[in-house]
Design a protein around this motif. Structure first.
Motif, PDB file in Angstrom:
ATOM      1  N   ASN A 100     -47.339  12.758  19.741  1.00 63.10           N
ATOM      2  CA  ASN A 100     -48.276  11.963  20.247  1.00 63.10           C
ATOM      3  C   ASN A 100     -49.553  12.441  20.719  1.00 63.10           C
ATOM      4  O   ASN A 100     -50.343  13.078  20.316  1.00 63.10           O
ATOM      5  CB  ASN A 100     -47.826  10.651  21.199  1.00 63.10           C
ATOM      6  CG  ASN A 100     -46.735  10.053  20.597  1.00 63.10           C
ATOM      7  OD1 ASN A 100     -46.728   9.660  19.486  1.00 63.10           O
ATOM      8  ND2 ASN A 100     -45.448   9.841  21.386  1.00 63.10           N
ATOM      9  N   ASP A 101     -49.663  12.334  22.196  1.00 62.66           N
ATOM     10  CA  ASP A 101     -50.812  12.948  22.777  1.00 62.66           C
ATOM     11  C   ASP A 101     -50.873  14.195  22.935  1.00 62.66           C
ATOM     12  O   ASP A 101     -49.710  14.933  23.102  1.00 62.66           O
ATOM     13  CB  ASP A 101     -50.886  12.268  24.317  1.00 62.66           C
ATOM     14  CG  ASP A 101     -52.219  12.336  24.896  1.00 62.66           C
ATOM     15  OD1 ASP A 101     -53.121  12.598  24.050  1.00 62.66           O
ATOM     16  OD2 ASP A 101     -52.397  12.120  26.112  1.00 62.66           O
ATOM     17  N   ILE A 102     -51.896  15.046  23.147  1.00 66.31           N
ATOM     18  CA  ILE A 102     -52.103  16.556  23.537  1.00 66.31           C
ATOM     19  C   ILE A 102     -53.163  16.702  24.688  1.00 66.31           C
ATOM     20  O   ILE A 102     -53.999  15.829  24.765  1.00 66.31           O
ATOM     21  CB  ILE A 102     -52.687  17.137  22.292  1.00 66.31           C
ATOM     22  CG1 ILE A 102     -51.949  16.914  20.883  1.00 66.31           C
ATOM     23  CG2 ILE A 102     -52.679  18.848  22.591  1.00 66.31           C
ATOM     24  CD1 ILE A 102     -52.988  17.460  19.749  1.00 66.31           C
ATOM     25  N   ARG A 103     -52.593  17.408  25.596  1.00 68.47           N
ATOM     26  CA  ARG A 103     -53.562  17.822  26.648  1.00 68.47           C
ATOM     27  C   ARG A 103     -53.439  19.381  26.962  1.00 68.47           C
ATOM     28  O   ARG A 103     -52.293  20.080  26.921  1.00 68.47           O
ATOM     29  CB  ARG A 103     -53.292  17.380  28.086  1.00 68.47           C
ATOM     30  CG  ARG A 103     -53.234  15.862  28.287  1.00 68.47           C
ATOM     31  CD  ARG A 103     -54.903  15.587  28.181  1.00 68.47           C
ATOM     32  NE  ARG A 103     -55.094  14.025  28.065  1.00 68.47           N
ATOM     33  CZ  ARG A 103     -56.554  13.666  28.372  1.00 68.47           C
ATOM     34  NH1 ARG A 103     -57.533  14.556  28.325  1.00 68.47           N
ATOM     35  NH2 ARG A 103     -56.567  12.314  28.389  1.00 68.47           N
ATOM     36  N   VAL A 104     -54.652  20.125  26.906  1.00 62.66           N
ATOM     37  CA  VAL A 104     -54.850  21.427  27.140  1.00 62.66           C
ATOM     38  C   VAL A 104     -54.808  21.727  28.619  1.00 62.66           C
ATOM     39  O   VAL A 104     -55.784  21.218  29.083  1.00 62.66           O
ATOM     40  CB  VAL A 104     -55.860  21.927  26.139  1.00 62.66           C
ATOM     41  CG1 VAL A 104     -56.171  23.551  26.597  1.00 62.66           C
ATOM     42  CG2 VAL A 104     -55.626  21.962  24.962  1.00 62.66           C
ATOM     43  N   HIS A 105     -54.460  22.983  28.949  1.00 63.22           N
ATOM     44  CA  HIS A 105     -54.438  23.437  30.405  1.00 63.22           C
ATOM     45  C   HIS A 105     -54.784  25.038  30.178  1.00 63.22           C
ATOM     46  O   HIS A 105     -53.596  25.635  29.545  1.00 63.22           O
ATOM     47  CB  HIS A 105     -53.601  23.307  31.307  1.00 63.22           C
ATOM     48  CG  HIS A 105     -53.789  24.092  32.585  1.00 63.22           C
ATOM     49  ND1 HIS A 105     -54.725  23.646  33.447  1.00 63.22           N
ATOM     50  CD2 HIS A 105     -53.168  25.067  33.319  1.00 63.22           C
ATOM     51  CE1 HIS A 105     -54.918  24.377  34.619  1.00 63.22           C
ATOM     52  NE2 HIS A 105     -53.831  25.358  34.359  1.00 63.22           N
ATOM     53  N   ALA A 106     -55.926  25.331  30.691  1.00 59.79           N
ATOM     54  CA  ALA A 106     -56.330  26.884  30.446  1.00 59.79           C
ATOM     55  C   ALA A 106     -56.704  27.284  31.796  1.00 59.79           C
ATOM     56  O   ALA A 106     -58.210  26.866  32.108  1.00 59.79           O
ATOM     57  CB  ALA A 106     -56.835  27.486  29.226  1.00 59.79           C
ATOM     58  N   GLU A 107     -56.099  28.292  32.716  1.00 59.86           N
ATOM     59  CA  GLU A 107     -56.861  28.699  34.013  1.00 59.86           C
ATOM     60  C   GLU A 107     -58.082  29.235  33.662  1.00 59.86           C
ATOM     61  O   GLU A 107     -58.799  29.344  34.565  1.00 59.86           O
ATOM     62  CB  GLU A 107     -55.780  29.489  34.470  1.00 59.86           C
ATOM     63  CG  GLU A 107     -54.438  29.146  35.174  1.00 59.86           C
ATOM     64  CD  GLU A 107     -53.630  30.175  35.785  1.00 59.86           C
ATOM     65  OE1 GLU A 107     -53.925  30.479  36.783  1.00 59.86           O
ATOM     66  OE2 GLU A 107     -52.725  30.571  35.146  1.00 59.86           O
ATOM     67  N   GLU A 108     -58.204  29.931  32.587  1.00 58.93           N
ATOM     68  CA  GLU A 108     -59.446  30.708  32.534  1.00 58.93           C
ATOM     69  C   GLU A 108     -60.839  29.763  32.484  1.00 58.93           C
ATOM     70  O   GLU A 108     -62.065  30.227  32.634  1.00 58.93           O
ATOM     71  CB  GLU A 108     -59.291  31.628  31.200  1.00 58.93           C
ATOM     72  CG  GLU A 108     -59.247  30.771  29.798  1.00 58.93           C
ATOM     73  CD  GLU A 108     -58.846  31.601  28.597  1.00 58.93           C
ATOM     74  OE1 GLU A 108     -59.640  32.488  28.281  1.00 58.93           O
ATOM     75  OE2 GLU A 108     -57.727  31.434  28.028  1.00 58.93           O
ATOM     76  N   VAL A 109     -60.529  28.661  32.023  1.00 58.37           N
ATOM     77  CA  VAL A 109     -61.769  27.581  31.774  1.00 58.37           C
ATOM     78  C   VAL A 109     -61.551  26.564  32.713  1.00 58.37           C
ATOM     79  O   VAL A 109     -62.259  25.307  32.531  1.00 58.37           O
ATOM     80  CB  VAL A 109     -61.735  27.074  30.313  1.00 58.37           C
ATOM     81  CG1 VAL A 109     -62.182  28.361  29.289  1.00 58.37           C
ATOM     82  CG2 VAL A 109     -60.653  26.316  29.902  1.00 58.37           C
ATOM     83  N   GLU A 110     -60.533  26.711  33.656  1.00 60.45           N
ATOM     84  CA  GLU A 110     -60.242  25.379  34.525  1.00 60.45           C
ATOM     85  C   GLU A 110     -61.499  25.077  35.422  1.00 60.45           C
ATOM     86  O   GLU A 110     -62.033  26.114  35.971  1.00 60.45           O
ATOM     87  CB  GLU A 110     -59.232  25.627  35.448  1.00 60.45           C
ATOM     88  CG  GLU A 110     -58.785  24.505  36.482  1.00 60.45           C
ATOM     89  CD  GLU A 110     -57.654  24.957  37.224  1.00 60.45           C
ATOM     90  OE1 GLU A 110     -57.719  24.522  38.506  1.00 60.45           O
ATOM     91  OE2 GLU A 110     -56.878  25.813  36.956  1.00 60.45           O
TER      92      GLU A 110
END
Length: 604
Positions: free
Chosen positions: A415-425
């Motif tokens: 279903n849904d996707i969420r991206v988390h990346a510390e480098e671009v937070e």
């Protein structure tokens, strides 16, 4: 016996002696290696192998390897060779199992048998590996290297509903595509998901439970955020970690809502001209939300956090039939969208002036979407592959629509996707990041690092002065607390700073007030005693002044008699003197003045 051994050894040639020594060495080494099946590894780099490698592994092996690294490190396991004797698809005979943690109950990462073994990465500082062989066939086994290092977190959160496979939420490493099944109890139909890096928790909606819940990344400490009601269908969710707000869409009740994390306060932001609101995104710096609507007239719209300034960016036509997902790119000033009806992925600028299609894939049904640097991830609900097996896919594309790679496929519905990346937070802060923007109720950020305070009656107050930084996400929730699940504590992450200050001031004021009352009581108690004594002296002096002159001896006797009479008067004046002294400063002056003047009149 010793003579026979000496004779035998003397008859051996030099080559034979060397061969014998080599055989003895390998026999000893193999014995030690079989005995050392599994073990614990604590160095930052190392090698793991199946027993007897590079020879074929023995039967009936059950080896557990545990890799432990310092806190804050993550472990990457890379296979140099992998060959197991198991021809089944479900790894019933010989297999290698990998878990994200230090025990056999840690979150599941992978299991390999007759397939290619891919690089795996842990989300924490431990990795648990089990090699198992049965008593039948054997093969070369595996040989792998590992490294432990500090690696920034970069992952996808993907919700999966049941078709014929996994049900739950996956954590997928962006670099290695290592997939961790987050262990959650009671999940029925997870739809939308998002992550809060400020508290390390993720949030998701469930369309069967009609709820929004949260948990730690390892699945622990699951909490109910809000029950949304029997008619709810919460398909979209977005978290503004800096403003500590949660936004959600509800196509069942046809609303967009917001809830505060710090007080669990709920507010309906938009409740008109909505048909089937789906996905939602937020601009944390400027306090703007974007959403898609799959209703009779498919649209993509925007509005401020408080619902004002509503604007349509894209509407129906050649672009939209089922706008299932959107993703915000604040760097390029674009809002990307994925449509399952037109089978297109495109973008629109944030003012709605320009729209562009970057990908059209006939046969694919796009559903979830999110961005990472110059790529985007999208889920496909086309369901059928060439073998007519129910399966959905997760793909990675470049932002130009090229360079497609398959990240995962599943017999579940992704279903849904969420991206988390510390480098671009985006770590902000924004206008609401400090002290709730100075608001006592709800703070929403506005452009220029300012904020707006919302009131309980739906009004708003003036914008606050600029603060340092910016950035936030927001969402709202609805449901009476009486309908919440009592078995899981409702989420209320902290009491607002204003509330704490008010409580502290009240406590200090109460303590000071009590101290003042006690001090006043003691003060007037002492004054009353002094006043009574002064009045006694005043009566005696007055009596002396009004009495005719008499001999000194007679005066003494007379004075004693007067004192006895006025003792009764002083008993009566004690209480009246306390009341006067407690009522005005004038009473205090009248009490003290005669004691100073009288001696001058009595003794001219």
């Amino acid at each position: 016996m010793g003579n026979i051994l000496r004779v035998t050894l003397s008859n051996l040639t030099a080559n034979q002696m060397i061969t014998l020594l080599i055989l003895c060495f390998f026999t000893f080494a193999i014995h030690r290696q079989v005995q050392a099946c599994g073990g614990e590894y604590t160095s930052l780099t190392g090698l793991l192998s199946s027993p007897l490698y590079p020879s074929q592994y023995p039967p009936d092996q059950d080896c557990v390897y545990i890799i432990r690294a310092p806190t804050g490190y993550r472990i990457t396991l890379t296979f140099l060779r992998f060959e197991l004797a198991d021809e089944t698809n479900n790894c019933q005979h010989d297999y290698l199992q990998i878990r994200d943690g230090g025990s056999g109950t840690s979150p599941f990462l992978s299991i390999y048998c007759n397939t290619t073994a891919y690089t795996r990465r842990s989300s924490s500082n431990t990795m648990w590996i089990r090699f198992r062989s049965d008593s039948s066939q054997s093969a070369a086994g595996f040989h792998a290297s590992y490294t432990a290092a500090i690696i920034p977190q970069k992952f996808l959160l993907v919700t999966a509903s049941v078709l014929s496979g996994y049900l739950g939420i996956n954590n997928i490493d962006i670099d290695t595509y290592s997939t961790v099944d987050i262990p959650l109890i009671g999940v029925q139909d997870p739809a939308a998901v998002d992550y809060n890096p400020m508290n390390g928790r993720f949030y998701w909606t469930d369309n069967v439970e009609k709820t929004i819940r949260s948990a730690n990344l390892d699945g622990s400490d699951a909490r109910l955020v809000r029950y949304l009601g029997l008619d709810a269908r919460p398909d979209g969710l977005c978290v503004d970690a800096l403003s500590r707000l949660i936004f959600y869409t509800d196509s069942g009740n046809k609303v967009i809502g917001m809830i505060t994390m710090y007080s669990n306060t709920h507010r309906i932001v938009i409740n008109s001209s909505l048909d089937m609101p789906k996905d939602i995104e937020v601009d944390k710096r400027n306090g703007v939300m974007y959403w898609s609507d799959r209703g009779a007239t498919p649209t993509i719209e925007r509005a401020n956090y408080d619902g004002t300034g509503r604007q349509t960016l894209v509407s129906g036509g050649e672009y939209l039939k089922q706008p299932n997902a959107i993703a915000l790119d604040t760097v390029e000033g674009r809002l990307y969208w994925a449509d399952g009806g037109t089978q297109k992925v495109g973008w629109v600028d944030l003012e709605g002036r320009k729209t562009s299609v970057i990908l059209q894939q006939p046969g694919l049904v796009f559903h979830g979407l999110d961005l990472y640097l110059n790529d985007f991830f999208v889920t496909d609900w086309s369901f059928l592959n060439l073998n007519q097996t129910i399966k959905t896919h997760l793909y990675r594309y470049g932002k130009d629509g090229g360079n497609r790679r398959e990240v995962a496929n599943s017999r579940s519905r992704l279903n849904d996707i969420r991206v988390h990346a510390e480098e671009v937070e985006d770590k902000g802060p924004n206008g609401c990041g400090s002290n709730n923007g100075g608001c006592s109720y709800i703070c929403v950020p506005t452009p220029g690092n300012r904020s707006k305070c919302l009131t309980e009656d739906g009004a708003s107050t003036k914008s606050e002065s600029p603060t340092t930084g910016s950035s936030t996400k927001a969402r709202d929730l609805v449901t009476p607390s009486s309908t919440s699940d009592p078995s899981i504590p409702a989420e209320s992450e902290s009491v607002s700073t204003n509330t704490k200050i008010i409580i502290a001031v009240c406590v200090v004021a109460a303590v000071v007030g009590i101290a003042v009352i006690i001090a006043l009581f003691i003060f007037f108690k002492l004054r009353r005693c002094a006043c009574g004594s002064n009045r006694k002296e005043l009566v005696v002096s007055t009596q002396r002044h009004n009495t005719p002159e008499v001999p000194l001896g007679s005066l003494t006797a007379t004075s004693n008699n007067i004192s006895g009479v006025n003792a009764q008067h002083n008993d009566h004046s004690y209480q009246s003197g306390y009341r006067e002294g407690n009522s005005s400063d004038a009473g205090e002056t009248n009490c003290e003045q005669p004691a100073i003047i009288t001696p001058k009149k009595l003794y001219p």
